[in-house]
Design a protein around this motif. Structure first.
Motif, PDB file in Angstrom:
ATOM      1  N   LYS A 137       0.826  -1.227   0.000  1.00  0.00           N
ATOM      2  CA  LYS A 137       0.000   0.000   0.000  1.00  0.00           C
ATOM      3  C   LYS A 137       0.857   1.272   0.000  1.00  0.00           C
ATOM      4  O   LYS A 137       0.540   2.267   0.663  1.00  0.00           O
ATOM      5  CB  LYS A 137      -0.959   0.008   1.195  1.00  0.00           C
ATOM      6  CG  LYS A 137      -1.982  -1.119   1.162  1.00  0.00           C
ATOM      7  CD  LYS A 137      -3.027  -0.973   2.257  1.00  0.00           C
ATOM      8  CE  LYS A 137      -4.086  -2.066   2.141  1.00  0.00           C
ATOM      9  NZ  LYS A 137      -5.161  -1.918   3.148  1.00  0.00           N
ATOM     10  N   ASN A 138       1.929   1.229  -0.789  1.00  0.00           N
ATOM     11  CA  ASN A 138       2.822   2.388  -0.853  1.00  0.00           C
ATOM     12  C   ASN A 138       3.037   2.912  -2.278  1.00  0.00           C
ATOM     13  O   ASN A 138       3.956   3.691  -2.524  1.00  0.00           O
ATOM     14  CB  ASN A 138       4.162   2.077  -0.204  1.00  0.00           C
ATOM     15  CG  ASN A 138       4.929   0.982  -0.929  1.00  0.00           C
ATOM     16  OD1 ASN A 138       4.449   0.409  -1.916  1.00  0.00           O
ATOM     17  ND2 ASN A 138       6.119   0.677  -0.443  1.00  0.00           N
ATOM     18  N   ASN A 139       2.198   2.465  -3.217  1.00  0.00           N
ATOM     19  CA  ASN A 139       2.306   2.936  -4.606  1.00  0.00           C
ATOM     20  C   ASN A 139       1.188   3.933  -4.941  1.00  0.00           C
ATOM     21  O   ASN A 139       0.636   3.932  -6.025  1.00  0.00           O
ATOM     22  CB  ASN A 139       2.274   1.755  -5.573  1.00  0.00           C
ATOM     23  CG  ASN A 139       0.920   1.044  -5.602  1.00  0.00           C
ATOM     24  OD1 ASN A 139       0.195   1.024  -4.593  1.00  0.00           O
ATOM     25  ND2 ASN A 139       0.570   0.459  -6.732  1.00  0.00           N
ATOM     26  N   VAL A 140       0.882   4.793  -3.983  1.00  0.00           N
ATOM     27  CA  VAL A 140      -0.306   5.646  -4.057  1.00  0.00           C
ATOM     28  C   VAL A 140       0.022   7.060  -4.539  1.00  0.00           C
ATOM     29  O   VAL A 140       0.975   7.687  -4.064  1.00  0.00           O
ATOM     30  CB  VAL A 140      -0.990   5.710  -2.674  1.00  0.00           C
ATOM     31  CG1 VAL A 140      -2.217   6.613  -2.721  1.00  0.00           C
ATOM     32  CG2 VAL A 140      -1.347   4.313  -2.193  1.00  0.00           C
ATOM     33  N   ILE A 141      -0.785   7.525  -5.470  1.00  0.00           N
ATOM     34  CA  ILE A 141      -0.742   8.920  -5.914  1.00  0.00           C
ATOM     35  C   ILE A 141      -2.131   9.514  -5.732  1.00  0.00           C
ATOM     36  O   ILE A 141      -3.122   8.900  -6.136  1.00  0.00           O
ATOM     37  CB  ILE A 141      -0.307   9.036  -7.389  1.00  0.00           C
ATOM     38  CG1 ILE A 141       1.155   8.583  -7.554  1.00  0.00           C
ATOM     39  CG2 ILE A 141      -0.486  10.465  -7.897  1.00  0.00           C
ATOM     40  CD1 ILE A 141       1.634   8.565  -9.003  1.00  0.00           C
ATOM     41  N   VAL A 142      -2.207  10.674  -5.117  1.00  0.00           N
ATOM     42  CA  VAL A 142      -3.472  11.391  -4.947  1.00  0.00           C
ATOM     43  C   VAL A 142      -3.429  12.629  -5.844  1.00  0.00           C
ATOM     44  O   VAL A 142      -2.456  13.383  -5.818  1.00  0.00           O
ATOM     45  CB  VAL A 142      -3.701  11.790  -3.477  1.00  0.00           C
ATOM     46  CG1 VAL A 142      -4.997  12.589  -3.331  1.00  0.00           C
ATOM     47  CG2 VAL A 142      -3.748  10.543  -2.592  1.00  0.00           C
ATOM     48  N   TYR A 143      -4.488  12.815  -6.637  1.00  0.00           N
ATOM     49  CA  TYR A 143      -4.505  13.847  -7.670  1.00  0.00           C
ATOM     50  C   TYR A 143      -5.843  14.589  -7.625  1.00  0.00           C
ATOM     51  O   TYR A 143      -6.760  14.298  -8.382  1.00  0.00           O
ATOM     52  CB  TYR A 143      -4.281  13.157  -9.020  1.00  0.00           C
ATOM     53  CG  TYR A 143      -4.148  14.027 -10.253  1.00  0.00           C
ATOM     54  CD1 TYR A 143      -3.949  15.397 -10.188  1.00  0.00           C
ATOM     55  CD2 TYR A 143      -4.212  13.435 -11.512  1.00  0.00           C
ATOM     56  CE1 TYR A 143      -3.823  16.154 -11.336  1.00  0.00           C
ATOM     57  CE2 TYR A 143      -4.084  14.185 -12.667  1.00  0.00           C
ATOM     58  CZ  TYR A 143      -3.889  15.542 -12.576  1.00  0.00           C
ATOM     59  OH  TYR A 143      -3.764  16.292 -13.726  1.00  0.00           O
TER      60      TYR A 143
END
Length: 336
Positions: free
Chosen positions: A37-43
């Motif tokens: 759960k560390n490949n996260v991008i928030v846009y």
């Protein structure tokens, strides 16, 4: 059919002190969340933008690659998909909808990211315009969670001149006789067109108009460009929704919350994430000199202007050279 999901927030106490009942956050995800759960991008989205308007920067081979990252695009409150004047029942319908702050948006986005998906680490938060302000807010509000931020075409605080422009857009819309103090029964089309004319003067640079760069978009004359594009651009939106988002922008300030109590320099200094700050070199809404000052107060910031005659709209995904520059810069940034 809807191409997005709804996260039900329940009754939400806003920064204004008003409780918004049965609030919702519309969002769309791209790619798969990995086991760590560390490949996260928030846009986050921007003024008058939906999640689909962010998709120009998402795709295989791009920096925001859904084959590598789990990308979450939360829709800004007031944009017509998340809780907004147009989709909220009485007593908070139409002009009765409460003021929404940048802090409100990001706090509820954090709830989605953390409670819905169980995510505790974000590789990157990225956003344009009011999405950039939200990006700065993520870095200031959740420094231990966010590893990188990349705000482009937006500042961490809305300066007085931008506030005046936003107020001018609101005034132009409200001058329509159909406005009826925000409780209109028919769309105030004349006001919406007038809002577009105001935006047109500030969304692009003087050089853009002097060199008739709108002809690259297929408009032969300035009049054709104004009538066929800018007079139409906001007609798809609800007028109260647009004003809600503009009010959010007018009050934009990452220190305007209980954590920082208005200490703007302190809020910037607490952003420990690596920061790639990319203003448009000719942006009239959010001039690069404001970002340059902000970057000096962020410990790990790199200031990289987008050299473009497209002004604020260098970051909207319509001009290929600017889009390529932004994507290439983000690719390098994600490798650092």
């Amino acid at each position: 059919m809807k191409d997005y999901d709804i996260y039900e927030l329940g009754d939400v106490l806003l920064q204004s002190g008003i409780t918004l009942p049965n609030a919702i956050l519309a969002y769309k995800t791209y790619g798969m969340l990995n086991a760590a759960k560390n490949n996260v991008i928030v846009y986050p989205t921007w003024f008058a933008g939906l999640h689909t308007d962010n998709e120009w920067l998402i795709g295989p081979g791009k920096a925001l690659n859904p084959e590598k990252y789990f990308i979450i695009v939360p829709n800004m409150l007031g944009n017509g998909l998340s809780s907004s004047p147009s989709n909220t029942p009485s007593p908070y319908h139409q002009a009765n909808f409460p003021l929404i702050s940048i802090y409100d948006n990001v706090r509820l986005q954090h709830q989605l990211v953390n409670q819905k998906f169980g995510i505790a680490e974000i590789a990157l938060v990225v956003g344009w315009s009011l999405g950039a302000v939200q990006t700065f807010q993520w870095g200031a509000s959740y420094p231990d969670m966010v590893k990188r931020i990349a705000p482009f075409g937006g500042t961490a605080m809305t300066r007085p001149h931008a506030k005046v422009v936003f107020e001018g857009m609101i005034a132009a819309l409200q001058a329509d006789s159909a406005w009826k103090n925000g409780f209109y029964t028919q769309k105030p089309k004349t006001g919406l067109a007038a809002m577009g004319r105001v935006y047109a003067a500030w969304g692009f640079s003087q050089a853009y108009y002097l060199e008739q760069l709108y002809q690259q978009e297929g408009y032969h004359t300035l009049e054709e460009y104004l009538v066929d594009y800018w007079d139409q651009v906001f007609l798809a939106f609800d007028a109260n929704d647009l004003i809600t988002m503009l009010r959010t922008g007018i009050t934009g300030d990452i220190s305007a919350n209980p954590t920082y109590n208005g200490d703007f320099d302190l809020a910037l200094s607490r952003i420990t994430a690596r920061a790639l700050v990319m203003p448009g070199s000719t942006d009239l809404f959010f001039p690069p000199q404001d970002n340059k000052v902000e970057a000096r107060h962020i410990p790990n910031a790199f200031f990289l202007p987008i050299e473009s005659k497209w002004g604020h709209c260098a970051g909207i995904g319509q001009h290929e050279p600017d889009s390529v520059f932004i994507d290439k810069s983000l690719k390098s940034f994600l490798l650092e």
